[in-house]
Motif scaffolding. Structure first.
Motif, PDB file in Angstrom:
ATOM      1  N   ARG A 318       0.826  -1.216   0.000  1.00 55.54           N
ATOM      2  CA  ARG A 318       0.000   0.000   0.000  1.00 55.54           C
ATOM      3  C   ARG A 318       0.857   1.262   0.000  1.00 55.54           C
ATOM      4  NH1 ARG A 318      -5.255  -1.645   3.759  1.00 55.54           N
ATOM      5  NH2 ARG A 318      -5.845  -3.432   2.458  1.00 55.54           N
TER       6      ARG A 318
ATOM      7  N   HIS C 409     -10.837  -5.933  -1.149  1.00 60.23           N
ATOM      8  CA  HIS C 409     -10.485  -6.421   0.180  1.00 60.23           C
ATOM      9  C   HIS C 409     -11.377  -5.851   1.279  1.00 60.23           C
ATOM     10  CE1 HIS C 409      -8.041  -2.773  -0.514  1.00 60.23           C
ATOM     11  NE2 HIS C 409      -8.342  -2.522   0.743  1.00 60.23           N
ATOM     12  N   LEU C 410     -12.325  -4.991   0.911  1.00 59.39           N
ATOM     13  CA  LEU C 410     -13.206  -4.442   1.942  1.00 59.39           C
ATOM     14  C   LEU C 410     -14.544  -5.171   1.906  1.00 59.39           C
ATOM     15  CD1 LEU C 410     -12.431  -0.623   1.571  1.00 59.39           C
ATOM     16  CD2 LEU C 410     -11.469  -2.271   3.210  1.00 59.39           C
ATOM     17  N   LYS C 411     -14.890  -5.809   3.006  1.00 63.26           N
ATOM     18  CA  LYS C 411     -16.101  -6.614   3.074  1.00 63.26           C
ATOM     19  C   LYS C 411     -17.002  -6.066   4.159  1.00 63.26           C
ATOM     20  CE  LYS C 411     -14.240  -9.555   0.152  1.00 63.26           C
ATOM     21  NZ  LYS C 411     -14.677  -9.565  -1.261  1.00 63.26           N
ATOM     22  N   ARG C 412     -18.259  -5.880   3.785  1.00 66.50           N
ATOM     23  CA  ARG C 412     -19.186  -5.301   4.742  1.00 66.50           C
ATOM     24  C   ARG C 412     -20.133  -6.383   5.252  1.00 66.50           C
ATOM     25  NH1 ARG C 412     -22.630   0.255   3.684  1.00 66.50           N
ATOM     26  NH2 ARG C 412     -23.619   0.340   5.722  1.00 66.50           N
ATOM     27  N   THR C 583     -17.174  -2.968   8.414  1.00 71.39           N
ATOM     28  CA  THR C 583     -16.388  -3.286   7.224  1.00 71.39           C
ATOM     29  C   THR C 583     -15.066  -3.884   7.684  1.00 71.39           C
ATOM     30  OG1 THR C 583     -17.393  -1.574   5.860  1.00 71.39           O
ATOM     31  CG2 THR C 583     -15.210  -2.346   5.197  1.00 71.39           C
ATOM     32  N   VAL C 584     -14.725  -4.998   7.086  1.00 71.90           N
ATOM     33  CA  VAL C 584     -13.476  -5.660   7.434  1.00 71.90           C
ATOM     34  C   VAL C 584     -12.525  -5.568   6.251  1.00 71.90           C
ATOM     35  CG1 VAL C 584     -12.415  -7.803   8.224  1.00 71.90           C
ATOM     36  CG2 VAL C 584     -14.778  -7.285   8.854  1.00 71.90           C
ATOM     37  N   ASP C 585     -11.315  -5.141   6.549  1.00 70.73           N
ATOM     38  CA  ASP C 585     -10.267  -5.149   5.539  1.00 70.73           C
ATOM     39  C   ASP C 585      -9.646  -6.543   5.587  1.00 70.73           C
ATOM     40  OD1 ASP C 585      -7.819  -4.976   4.184  1.00 70.73           O
ATOM     41  OD2 ASP C 585      -7.591  -2.841   4.665  1.00 70.73           O
ATOM     42  N   THR C 586      -9.900  -7.333   4.566  1.00 69.41           N
ATOM     43  CA  THR C 586      -9.440  -8.730   4.640  1.00 69.41           C
ATOM     44  C   THR C 586      -7.941  -8.853   4.425  1.00 69.41           C
ATOM     45  OG1 THR C 586     -10.001  -9.017   2.316  1.00 69.41           O
ATOM     46  CG2 THR C 586     -11.641  -9.719   3.943  1.00 69.41           C
ATOM     47  N   LYS C 590      -8.417  -5.708   9.819  1.00 66.05           N
ATOM     48  CA  LYS C 590      -8.907  -4.629  10.675  1.00 66.05           C
ATOM     49  C   LYS C 590     -10.412  -4.438  10.518  1.00 66.05           C
ATOM     50  CE  LYS C 590      -7.718  -0.051  12.028  1.00 66.05           C
ATOM     51  NZ  LYS C 590      -6.666   0.852  12.352  1.00 66.05           N
ATOM     52  N   LYS C 592     -13.703  -2.173  11.011  1.00 62.40           N
ATOM     53  CA  LYS C 592     -14.150  -0.785  11.178  1.00 62.40           C
ATOM     54  C   LYS C 592     -15.656  -0.804  11.392  1.00 62.40           C
ATOM     55  CE  LYS C 592     -14.486   3.395   8.365  1.00 62.40           C
ATOM     56  NZ  LYS C 592     -15.745   3.181   7.664  1.00 62.40           N
ATOM     57  N   ASN C 594     -19.118   0.669  10.949  1.00 60.15           N
ATOM     58  CA  ASN C 594     -19.833   1.657  10.125  1.00 60.15           C
ATOM     59  C   ASN C 594     -20.986   2.265  10.903  1.00 60.15           C
ATOM     60  OD1 ASN C 594     -18.244   0.955   7.869  1.00 60.15           O
ATOM     61  ND2 ASN C 594     -19.583  -0.803   7.500  1.00 60.15           N
TER      62      ASN C 594
END
Lengths: 328, 212, 722
Positions: A318, C409-412, C583-586, C590, C592, C594
């Motif tokens: 990143r 990579h962002l999963k809600r 929301t999970v950063d896979t 991490k 987060k 919402n």
């Protein structure tokens, strides 16, 4: 906190005269957030404290395209962030300093102190020494090592270098000036950090009677920088992994990439593997990903910190993407 | 803690008891504001002071306080234990939680890790100064009206951090608020109220300025 | 027409009750004027410090405090646990000193010499197979025929492992007291306590056991403000008794003995852990048929507590459960906001969520379908709350079958949970005093933990007397006032509202009697409204409050309000539903937040503002233990590694994510139940709701809280959508 004598000299020479030749009896006080806390924890028990914040020459910051950026050791992180030249020419430094995420720490913490702060390893902070030894054996490999090193961790040191600024400073080719009784010397920032191999050795190449006076960051127009860090909390917290990147783009390909990881090894960890992956290549997500993988290819995680390998890889990826996407 | 070490000197210790008897002298700000070099600074130029008590002069909320303190006494303890100025709280005691936040030359700092002796020559502002006329400051008012407090132990630190933050960021976004106040912690969970309070205080402070 | 004289007024006649009233102690708190125990500086005060044990399990071989006593500035020193005592956790108190200042006291503590025989310890319990004889059966129960139900070939069965570690209270004001002797037989304590009225008898009994003679009636405890309790501050604690002894030794001088942060985190409160294997079964249509759980946990050396599983859906027809309590050498457990419930909630609602996923059912529908298995008095509430929560969280828009299939990579994901708590008002009392000048005072030996006790008292009294809230003077936090129970288990607002109401109604009736002759009517024809005493239905025949009180002449009205008492002013048993949207950063693991939605019932609300604050607070505290908090013990050294606020992680303002939506269930069907406590309920569900939301996002269960990158990435490595 144990009692100590205190001095607040106005000149560097005076300060150096107040420092003895061995570690222990005297500490240098700058921002104090780390040192005073360590003294309360009984980790540092100086009999004398030398406050260097009243030495005017340590509190200057100058910039010129020819000489680059000179940051006095006691310039605070907030002063660094608010400096127009830094904002204009060193966005990576701004990103790194902002990671402190506490206005109070930014106001108190100094650039020199940030580089020289002691590791956060909780065995160290609980009194087991830098090498986390109990009965001659390190507590880390079989203990709670979730925040410990994944690189450069063959032992006996397993802590991670805590500095936010060091990775980007190394990526930018910065040096530090050290003054001692026999005069001044200059070191690349990377060389300031050492992995201790025996009890009593510190993690900095700094003599007990030396003072870090200045950080010099070359001016490299056209270099793009970025810092990316991952941590548990958004508020004040320690990163689990951090990557700093500096690179140029020429004719559509990457030149002179520098990739330095933080929070993953006892020292800031440059990755020639990642740099080789990038050099001369056209930037892309796949390339950044490959560089991330290269950066952690040699990682040797401990029992509970395997996840940091992934985090370091992602931080590198990143940071590269972020640097590439920047203009200039 | 197992280590022990004898102090070089115990003589002349100003104790808490002395303070409570009135040994801590307070004079008004005007008298000493231009008093040039303070005592500890003068001593330091010649060399080393302590570890026993050292005369220390602190300028707090515009008033000058002369104390005799060991160099190891923090600014927070000096105020709380020696001057009975207790609005700033001792919580983490390790530069993490912000409950001890004071302003030093208008900038927020963690007073738990500032030595009192280092604070000489600086202007110290504490929460007590913001209500000297008995009225709540706009930030306090907004904290109250938005119930940005429960037990209230983190609140003075938050109010100080917010006050300094809004000086610097009069039109804050939510993201700036979250970054700017990241150095303070609350246990009761009042952050929702704090977010509202900061936005409202920003508005109120601008209104105040516009009205002169 | 009210059927009972103390009844709450009918809707529309409640004045301030149910509206938002700013905290009456708000200005004192925001301005830093509020004096907490830690802020108390008494004339001649000494500072107490304790030496604590560095070993998790040890026997004291020798101890010598005399070097400390000889240290200049030290006025008292004593042995707390003598030779031969067996210490069961690191950080336990061994000896103490009192000195002229804190630094001197610290120096003196360093001079105390103790030798220990170190004994074997256990400080980590998550692996039951390694816990050996420290693991003791703590209950086994069978309902129906679970074996048969699980053997049903038609049954859909889900099995999982879930866990929640020991966490601590981390009150921002550490535990402690300032204790002084007033003469030979009287004590004043300033105590950071949730139990103002209870401290004198605790301290008296402890001192008499040490042959120090003092009557409970000669002990006064004051706590005007307390910097957090959360269930950890009911007792005078050993350090409070020690402060009294040190004070006595020092000739009665006040001794301030507050715990250091590391001591507080290490010894002054642990919430028991809870781990377990759960198996649940449902028929193909999603109707729950069986529950089986084998669980364990530790609460330190004592018993772990037994979380009530299956939680909420207690009427599952076939149940088997077995709990094991593991005795460990960590600081002892204390009640932590909603004791046992957050653990039971996670264990149950996570397991049910996994079952719903296996059934390919919407989690919200699954709960609605099975909600009839909840206690009958809550079924209706939950049905309404589930619908409301679905609406506020936009469930139908954002929920999806397990595993967000969106590229990247962002999963809600969304997750739901529900909870309950009792919350009946405890036994307690107050004085209500109306003076001839019109001033009104309510006094009680209760406490305000930040929950709004003072404000609630003022609102109820003001609404009863027809006065503005600021006309009521509230005096609490002193054991000389009438007894009130400890503030634990969400019992204070229910009690304080009831005793204030009863005392105020009685006082008002006395005032009516005094005023009636001058208005030429019977007392029972009068009412108090808008600052006047008037004839019912005839406002022209009235007296201002002040003039009415002047009719008292030399008399002052003094009534005592009590709880329990006549008329039904409160009730017990609330329901709440929460939805987490994350929301999970896979790539980083991490999580987060919402949005968090809390729908909560608490009967009749007295102060809407502070009631909502309790719910916001519960959500945010829930974020802390869902994402960050864990008491990290090292098995080799037997100590807590993160006994500081740097690594004992609390959420900061940037960690609570986006929107927090709080909806209070009020109005018909709720208000008539009267007042029910609200402190515990909203902190119960966040763990399960957030864990379920993460599972919904990433397609795999993260089995243990807190949901750190380490645990989320480990779960993803085993499966999930990434």
């Amino acid at each position: 906190m144990q009692a100590f004598e205190y001095a607040s000299p106005r000149s560097l020479q005076e300060a150096i005269r107040l420092l003895p030749a061995q570690w222990g009896p005297t500490d240098v006080l700058a921002g104090g957030t780390d040192l005073v806390s360590a003294m309360k924890d009984g980790i540092s028990t100086p009999q004398r404290l030398v406050n260097i914040k009243q030495i005017a020459e340590l509190h200057r910051m100058t910039f010129s395209p020819r000489a680059g950026l000179h940051i006095g050791a006691t310039v605070t992180l907030r002063e660094l962030l608010d400096d127009g030249a830094v904002q204009q020419h060193y966005p990576g430094l701004i990103q790194a300093a902002e990671a402190a995420r506490s206005e109070q720490l930014l106001n108190m913490g100094t650039v020199g102190g940030e580089l020289l702060q002691r590791p956060r390893c909780w065995y160290y902070r609980n009194g087991y020494g830098l090498l986390a030894l109990r009965d001659g054996k390190s507590l880390v490999p079989e203990g709670e090592n979730q925040y410990h090193a994944i690189l450069g961790n063959a032992g006996p040191a397993y802590f991670v270098s805590p500095s936010f600024l060091a990775p980007i400073l190394i990526a930018l080719g910065a040096t530090v000036q050290l003054h001692g009784p026999r005069g001044a010397r200059s070191l690349p920032v990377q060389k300031l950090f050492v992995t201790p191999t025996r009890v009593g050795q510190r993690e900095h190449d700094l003599a007990p009677n030396e003072i870090l006076t200045e950080i010099r960051v070359p001016y490299r127009p056209g270099v793009r920088t970025a810092v990316y860090e991952i941590r548990e909390k958004e508020a004040l917290d320690w990163p689990l992994a951090m990557a700093a990147v500096a690179l140029r783009q020429e004719g559509g390909v990457l030149r002179d990439p520098r990739v330095v990881l933080g929070q993953v090894a006892p020292v800031p960890w440059p990755s020639p593997e990642a740099e080789r992956t990038l050099t001369g290549k056209k930037p892309s997500e796949d390339l950044a990903d490959a560089a991330g993988r290269a950066a952690v290819a040699q990682a040797t995680p401990l029992s509970k910190n395997g996840y940091k390998v992934q985090l370091a890889r992602i931080a590198v990826k990143r940071a590269i993407l972020s640097a590439v996407q920047q203009g200039g | 803690m197992r280590k022990k070490r004898k102090l070089k000197s115990e003589a002349g210790a100003l104790t808490r008891r002395d303070f409570l008897k009135g040994a801590g002298v307070t004079v008004s700000g005007g008298l000493l504001a231009t008093g040039a070099v303070t005592t500890a600074q003068a001593a330091a130029q010649e060399g080393v002071v302590g570890p026993g008590p050292v005369p220390i002069t602190l300028r707090i909320n515009g008033r000058v306080h002369r104390l005799s303190l060991e160099p190891r006494i923090t600014l927070l303890d000096a105020l709380r234990d020696h001057l009975n100025i207790t609005g700033s709280k001792k919580v983490c005691d390790r530069a993490t939680c912000g409950a001890c936040t004071m302003l030093m030359d208008k900038k927020p700092v963690y007073a738990c890790t500032v030595l009192a002796i280092e604070a000489e020559g600086h202007d110290i502002t504490t929460i007590e100064s913001l209500t000297e006329n008995g009225r709540l400051s706009p930030v306090m008012e907004a904290f109250w009206k938005n119930d940005a407090q429960q037990c209230g132990f983190c609140t003075p630190g938050f109010v100080m951090a917010c006050t300094a933050f809004l000086e610097k960021n009069p039109n804050p976004t939510l993201e700036q608020i979250e970054k700017g106040l990241g150095g303070n912690l609350c246990r009761c969970g009042t952050y929702a109220g704090i977010r509202r309070a900061v936005l409202e205080a920003a508005k109120a402070m601008k209104g105040g300025q516009a009205n002169g | 027409m009210a059927s009972c004289k103390y009844d709450w007024p009918a809707a529309g006649q409640r004045d301030a009750i149910g509206k938002s009233t700013d905290r009456i102690d708000g200005p004192a708190k925001v301005s830093g004027r509020a004096k907490y125990t830690y802020d108390i500086n008494r004339p001649g005060m000494l500072f107490g410090k304790m030496l604590t044990c560095p070993h998790a399990h040890a026997k004291i071989k020798s101890i010598d405090v005399s070097p400390a006593l000889k240290h200049p500035g030290v006025k008292a020193a004593l042995v707390i646990q003598d030779v031969g005592s067996e210490i069961q956790w690191a950080g336990d108190e061994i000896a103490a000193v009192a000195a002229v200042d804190e630094a001197t006291a610290e120096d003196a503590v360093r001079l105390i010499r103790v030798e220990y025989d170190v004994l074997p310890h256990l400080v980590r319990e998550e692996n039951l197979s390694k816990d050996g004889d420290r693991a003791k059966p703590a209950g086994e129960q069978k309902v129906g025929d679970p074996d048969k139900a699980f053997a049903d070939p038609e049954a859909v069965i889900s099995e999982g492992f879930y866990g929640i570690p020991v966490i601590t209270h981390c009150c921002l004001e550490t535990h402690g007291n300032v204790v002084e002797w007033r003469g030979a037989d009287s004590i004043l304590t300033h105590s950071s306590t949730q139990n103002v009225s209870g401290i004198p008898s605790q301290l008296g009994a402890a001192l008499r056991a040490k042959k120090i003679n003092v009557q409970d009636s000669n002990i006064e405890t004051i706590c005007q403000y307390i910097g957090g309790g959360f269930g950890s501050k009911f007792s005078i604690d050993r350090w409070g008794v020690v402060a009294a002894e040190l004070s006595k030794q020092a000739g009665g001088k006040p001794v301030k003995l507050m715990l250091d942060r590391d001591e507080d985190l290490e010894v002054a409160g642990a919430r028991p852990s809870y781990f377990g294997h759960v198996k649940v079964a449902a028929s193909k249509d999603g109707t729950l048929t069986a529950w089986s759980s084998e669980t364990w946990g530790t609460g330190g050396p004592g018993p772990s507590g037994v979380p009530p599983v299956p939680y909420i859906l207690t009427n599952i027809p076939n149940i088997y459960k077995k709990h094991t309590s593991v005795s460990t050498n960590i600081g002892p457990a204390r009640a932590w906001r909603a004791p046992n419930h957050p653990q039971a909630c996670l264990m149950t609602l996570a397991a049910l969520d996994d079952l719903a996923a296996k059934l390919a059912m919407d989690a919200m529908e699954f709960l609605q379908k099975n909600i009839h298995l909840a206690p009958s008095y809550l079924v209706n509430t939950y049905q309404q709350e589930l619908s409301k929560a679905a609406e506020l969280s936009e469930w139908s828009k954002y929920w999806h079958p397990r595993g967000d299939k969106t590229p990247g990579h962002l999963k809600r994901g969304l997750g739901v949970s529900l909870h309950t708590w009792g919350g009946r008002g405890h036994a307690g009392s107050c004085n209500v005093i109306v003076r001839p000048d019109g001033s009104v005072t309510v006094q009680s030996g209760t406490q305000d933990l930040g929950t709004g006790t003072r404000t609630v008292i003022a609102v109820v009294a003001a609404s009863t007397f027809g006065l503005p809230v600021d006309a009521i003077q509230v005096e609490i936090g002193d054991s000389r006032y009438p007894f009130d129970g400890a503030s634990g288990g969400s019992t204070t607002v229910g009690a304080a509202s009831a005793w204030t109401r009863r005392g105020s109604v009685d006082a008002l009736n006395e005032l009516f009697a005094a005023v009636a002759p001058s208005l030429g009517v019977q007392a029972n024809q009068l009412e108090a409204r808008d600052g006047r005493i008037q004839v019912q239905g005839n406002p022209s025949k009235s007296l201002s409050w002040k003039d009415a009180c002047a009719k008292l002449g030399a008399k002052t009205i003094h009534t005592v309000g009590k709880n329990p008492g006549p008329c039904n002013l409160g009730s017990v048993g609330v329901g709440g539903v929460q939805v987490a949207d994350v929301t999970v950063d896979t790539e980083t693991g991490k999580v987060k937040i919402n949005r968090l939605v809390a729908v909560q019932d608490c009967g009749l609300i007295i102060d809407k503002l502070t009631a909502e604050s309790q719910v916001y607070g519960g959500l945010i505290m829930g974020v802390c233990y869902s994402l960050f908090e864990e008491k990290v013990m090292d098995q080799t050294i037997g100590r807590m590694l993160n006994a500081n606020m740097e690594f004992y992680k609390l959420a900061g303002i940037g960690d609570i994510g986006g929107e927090l939506i709080v909806h209070m269930m009020t109005g018909p069907g709720y208000d008539e139940r009267g007042v029910i406590g609200l402190g515990e309920p909203p902190v119960i569900s966040p763990g399960a709701a957030i864990s379920n939301a993460v599972a919904n996002a990433i397609g795999v269960r993260v089995s243990q809280l807190p949901l750190t990158p380490r645990r989320v990435l480990a779960a993803l490595a085993k499966g999930g959508i990434a």
